[in-house]
Design an enzyme around this catalytic site. Structure first.
Site, PDB file in Angstrom:
ATOM      1  N   GLU A   1      -7.709   8.950   5.741  1.00  0.00           N
ATOM      2  CA  GLU A   1      -7.961   9.692   6.791  1.00  0.00           C
ATOM      3  C   GLU A   1      -8.396  10.754   6.625  1.00  0.00           C
ATOM      4  O   GLU A   1      -7.910  11.689   7.153  1.00  0.00           O
ATOM      5  CB  GLU A   1      -6.673   9.477   7.931  1.00  0.00           C
ATOM      6  CG  GLU A   1      -6.168   7.991   7.980  1.00  0.00           C
ATOM      7  CD  GLU A   1      -5.128   7.862   9.133  1.00  0.00           C
ATOM      8  OE1 GLU A   1      -4.739   9.186   9.465  1.00  0.00           O
ATOM      9  OE2 GLU A   1      -4.865   6.954   9.901  1.00  0.00           O
TER      10      GLU A   1
ATOM     11  N   ARG B   1       0.860  -1.143   0.023  1.00  0.00           N
ATOM     12  CA  ARG B   1      -0.040  -0.132   0.102  1.00  0.00           C
ATOM     13  C   ARG B   1       0.880   1.201   0.096  1.00  0.00           C
ATOM     14  O   ARG B   1       1.637   1.342   0.990  1.00  0.00           O
ATOM     15  CB  ARG B   1      -1.017   0.243   1.280  1.00  0.00           C
ATOM     16  CG  ARG B   1      -1.821   1.298   1.382  1.00  0.00           C
ATOM     17  CD  ARG B   1      -2.545   1.076   2.522  1.00  0.00           C
ATOM     18  NE  ARG B   1      -3.332   2.678   2.608  1.00  0.00           N
ATOM     19  CZ  ARG B   1      -3.325   3.483   3.833  1.00  0.00           C
ATOM     20  NH1 ARG B   1      -2.325   3.063   4.604  1.00  0.00           N
ATOM     21  NH2 ARG B   1      -4.013   4.438   3.755  1.00  0.00           N
TER      22      ARG B   1
ATOM     23  N   GLU C   1      -3.820   0.248   8.269  1.00  0.00           N
ATOM     24  CA  GLU C   1      -2.729   0.371   9.065  1.00  0.00           C
ATOM     25  C   GLU C   1      -3.051   0.062  10.273  1.00  0.00           C
ATOM     26  O   GLU C   1      -4.040   0.248  10.991  1.00  0.00           O
ATOM     27  CB  GLU C   1      -2.582   2.074   9.204  1.00  0.00           C
ATOM     28  CG  GLU C   1      -2.152   2.846   7.763  1.00  0.00           C
ATOM     29  CD  GLU C   1      -1.845   4.400   7.991  1.00  0.00           C
ATOM     30  OE1 GLU C   1      -1.783   4.670   9.108  1.00  0.00           O
ATOM     31  OE2 GLU C   1      -2.105   4.916   6.960  1.00  0.00           O
TER      32      GLU C   1
ATOM     33  N   HIS D   1      -2.864  10.924   0.220  1.00  0.00           N
ATOM     34  CA  HIS D   1      -2.346  10.618   1.715  1.00  0.00           C
ATOM     35  C   HIS D   1      -1.781  12.088   1.988  1.00  0.00           C
ATOM     36  O   HIS D   1      -0.620  12.108   2.427  1.00  0.00           O
ATOM     37  CB  HIS D   1      -1.242   9.453   1.570  1.00  0.00           C
ATOM     38  CG  HIS D   1      -1.095   8.918   3.079  1.00  0.00           C
ATOM     39  ND1 HIS D   1      -1.244   7.681   3.396  1.00  0.00           N
ATOM     40  CD2 HIS D   1      -0.772   9.547   4.409  1.00  0.00           C
ATOM     41  CE1 HIS D   1      -1.061   7.390   4.593  1.00  0.00           C
ATOM     42  NE2 HIS D   1      -0.653   8.739   5.166  1.00  0.00           N
TER      43      HIS D   1
HETATM   44  C1  PNW Z   1      -1.637   8.001  10.408  1.00  0.00           C
HETATM   45  N1  PNW Z   1      -4.307  10.784  15.455  1.00  0.00           N
HETATM   46  O1  PNW Z   1      -1.782   9.071  10.677  1.00  0.00           O
HETATM   47  C2  PNW Z   1      -1.464   8.156   8.924  1.00  0.00           C
HETATM   48  O2  PNW Z   1      -2.015   7.671   8.003  1.00  0.00           O
HETATM   49  C3  PNW Z   1      -0.077   7.694   8.635  1.00  0.00           C
HETATM   50  O3  PNW Z   1       0.574   8.336   7.643  1.00  0.00           O
HETATM   51  C4  PNW Z   1       0.722   7.909  10.010  1.00  0.00           C
HETATM   52  O4  PNW Z   1       2.170   7.747   9.806  1.00  0.00           O
HETATM   53  C5  PNW Z   1       0.305   6.952  11.041  1.00  0.00           C
HETATM   54  O5  PNW Z   1      -1.155   7.008  11.024  1.00  0.00           O
HETATM   55  C6  PNW Z   1       0.902   7.060  12.534  1.00  0.00           C
HETATM   56  O6  PNW Z   1       0.771   8.168  13.054  1.00  0.00           O
HETATM   57  C7  PNW Z   1      -2.620   9.559  12.006  1.00  0.00           C
HETATM   58  O7  PNW Z   1      -4.035  11.763  15.894  1.00  0.00           O
HETATM   59  C8  PNW Z   1      -1.883  10.682  12.673  1.00  0.00           C
HETATM   60  O8  PNW Z   1      -5.577  10.407  15.773  1.00  0.00           O
HETATM   61  C9  PNW Z   1      -2.565  11.006  13.696  1.00  0.00           C
HETATM   62  C10 PNW Z   1      -3.628  10.279  14.466  1.00  0.00           C
HETATM   63  C11 PNW Z   1      -4.257   9.412  13.635  1.00  0.00           C
HETATM   64  C12 PNW Z   1      -3.617   8.885  12.626  1.00  0.00           C
END
Ligand code: PNW
Length: 449
Positions: A171, A82, A351, A126
């Site tokens: 997301e 992915r 993820e 993304h």
């Molecule tokens: C995801 N939160 O991001 C992303 O899809 C990735 O790119 C990232 O590296 C990974 O999770 C780890 O952080 C998030 O604050 C960032 O809830 C923040 C949140 C959730 C997902």
């Protein structure tokens, strides 16, 4: 920790395993070969917003290390990869002219995956929106949804016949809330009203892209990826339970309800009042266009308290380096809830993973805590599957250590270690463990014709 054999027995032969990355977090080459500026290129240069004052200029230098990185993925024996396309790399201004060198990179990536027997799962957005489109209002502008459709059609025409899956957005909650309400992510805007409109345009553009790609004869499976926590009340008081239900509606159902039911949650609309999104006639039907699959990113639970934000000291479970509680039961509960509330299409964990301190001896990372994290979460997926949730696959975040957004390079999610001084890649113990898990699961499969 469940052992590998016990784990593999939970999954049917057609269950697929993968690893995930995103363009901005690994590619680097931020200003090479005609790539345009993205909102993350711009945001990283705002003083104080990235923990280690870093940026994505070099990242893992994946752009220049494509073939060895594809060999690395193939070496894990997984079924799929992915990845995301950097929109400004292929269409520098987000509209108009295409950048042939950028398109050629993803051409080589897709061909390289297929040559190694790996299924390409491509994500269109993304988060690295072309800055030129942000300058015209970004996702808060309805026009960006139409620019996104043109971009998606360009990708379909160039790569579509070789893709297994296309994800529209990764997301949308993060783009809307962290990017446009809290302002801790690009583009750094702080406005609830903007965030709500951004979320609507992301969902709208998702539906528009599904319809446009199907009209174009797309053969790839089409879907979206949503981040979801498992939201629980801090105490069993009625007030905390009500707050948990509201937080769950704001975070999870605000996205899942329109996608699966064609309506925003009424209780959230009510509290938004004048900040409710501008929705044109027909938008919700477009958003609810049936998907071929749904991707869920799960990392942790969330606690809700009527008294306000829950402090770290009130989170009793062990935490990863991000400060996120390790709570695999939440993944099981979340999947069961999604299955109960919606008619789920094939569902992927797109993820799941953790940032950990990564103890290193003799140049090898012995990341037992990451292995434990992965094993317990994979077991939760297996239990949900056994209970009837249509789970189709699981992807580890992430293939390798990379640019962790506002945390910079200090937080390491990879199952492959990256030495940022030399950019050398070294599989951690977790990569070897995951390779063995996938191999054991494959051993149970009927031979491919
Ligand atoms: C995801 N939160 O991001 C992303 O899809 C990735 O790119 C990232 O590296 C990974 O999770 C780890 O952080 C998030 O604050 C960032 O809830 C923040 C949140 C959730 C997902």
């Amino acid at each position: 920790m469940p052992n590998t054999n016990d784990l593999t027995r939970l999954f049917p032969p057609d269950f697929v395993w993968g690893v995930a990355t995103s363009a901005f977090q690994i590619e680097g080459a931020a200003f090479e070969d005609g790539k345009g500026e993205s909102i993350w290129d711009r945001f990283c240069r705002v003083p104080g917003v990235i923990a280690d004052a870093s940026n994505g200029d070099v990242a893992c230098d994946h752009y220049h290390r494509l073939d060895p990185d594809l060999d690395l993925i193939a070496g894990l024996g997984v079924d799929l990869y992915r990845f995301s396309v950097s929109w400004p790399r292929v269409q520098p201004l987000g509209e108009g002219a295409w950048n042939e060198k950028g398109l050629a990179f993803y051409d080589r990536l897709v061909d390289g995956l297929l040559a190694r027997g790996l299924a390409p799962h491509l994500t269109l957005n993304h988060w690295d929106l072309p800055q030129a489109l942000q300058d015209k209002g970004g996702w808060a502008s309805r026009d960006t949804a139409h620019r996104f459709v043109d971009y998606a059609l360009g990708i379909q025409r160039r790569l579509g016949d070789r893709l297994a899956a296309i994800t529209t957005h990764n997301e949308p909650w993060v783009v809307a809330v962290l990017g446009n309400e809290e302002g801790t992510f690009a583009p750094g805007i702080q406005s609830r009203r903007t965030a709500i409109q951004v979320a609507h345009h992301l969902l709208l553009s998702h539906g528009l892209v599904l319809r446009a790609l199907r009209a174009e004869g797309a053969t790839a499976k089409l879907g979206i990826v949503l981040n979801m926590a498992w939201t629980m009340p801090l105490t069993d008081s009625a007030a905390d339970q009500a707050k948990a239900r509201l937080d769950d509606a704001r975070g999870r159902r605000w996205y899942a309800d329109p996608l699966f039911k064609g309506a925003y949650p009424a209780e959230v609309l009510a509290e938004l009042g004048a900040d409710a999104p501008v929705v044109e006639a027909g938008d919700l039907a477009v958003i609810a266009t049936p998907m071929d699959y749904i991707g869920i990113n799960y990392y942790s639970r969330a606690l809700s308290s009527a008294a306000g934000p829950v402090e770290a000291k009130d989170k009793p479970y062990p935490k990863t380096d991000m400060g996120w509680e390790i709570y695999p039961e939440g993944l099981y509960e979340l999947l069961m809830t999604m299955h109960r509330e919606y008619a789920l299409p094939p569902t992927y964990i797109t993820e799941n993973g953790g940032a950990f301190p990564d103890p290193t001896t003799d140049g090898h990372v012995h990341d037992a805590d990451r292995i434990d994290y992965l094993a317990t979460h994979i077991a939760a997926v297996g239990r949900a599957l056994a209970a009837g949730v249509p789970m189709a696959g699981y992807m580890v975040w992430s293939l390798m250590d990379n640019f962790e957004w506002s945390s910079g390079y200090a937080k390491r999610f990879g199952i492959v270690h990256v030495d940022y001084a030399t950019l050398a890649r070294t599989p951690k113990d977790s990569a070897l463990w995951y390779r063995d898990l996938v191999a054991a699961s494959r051993a149970l499969r009927p031979a491919r014709p």
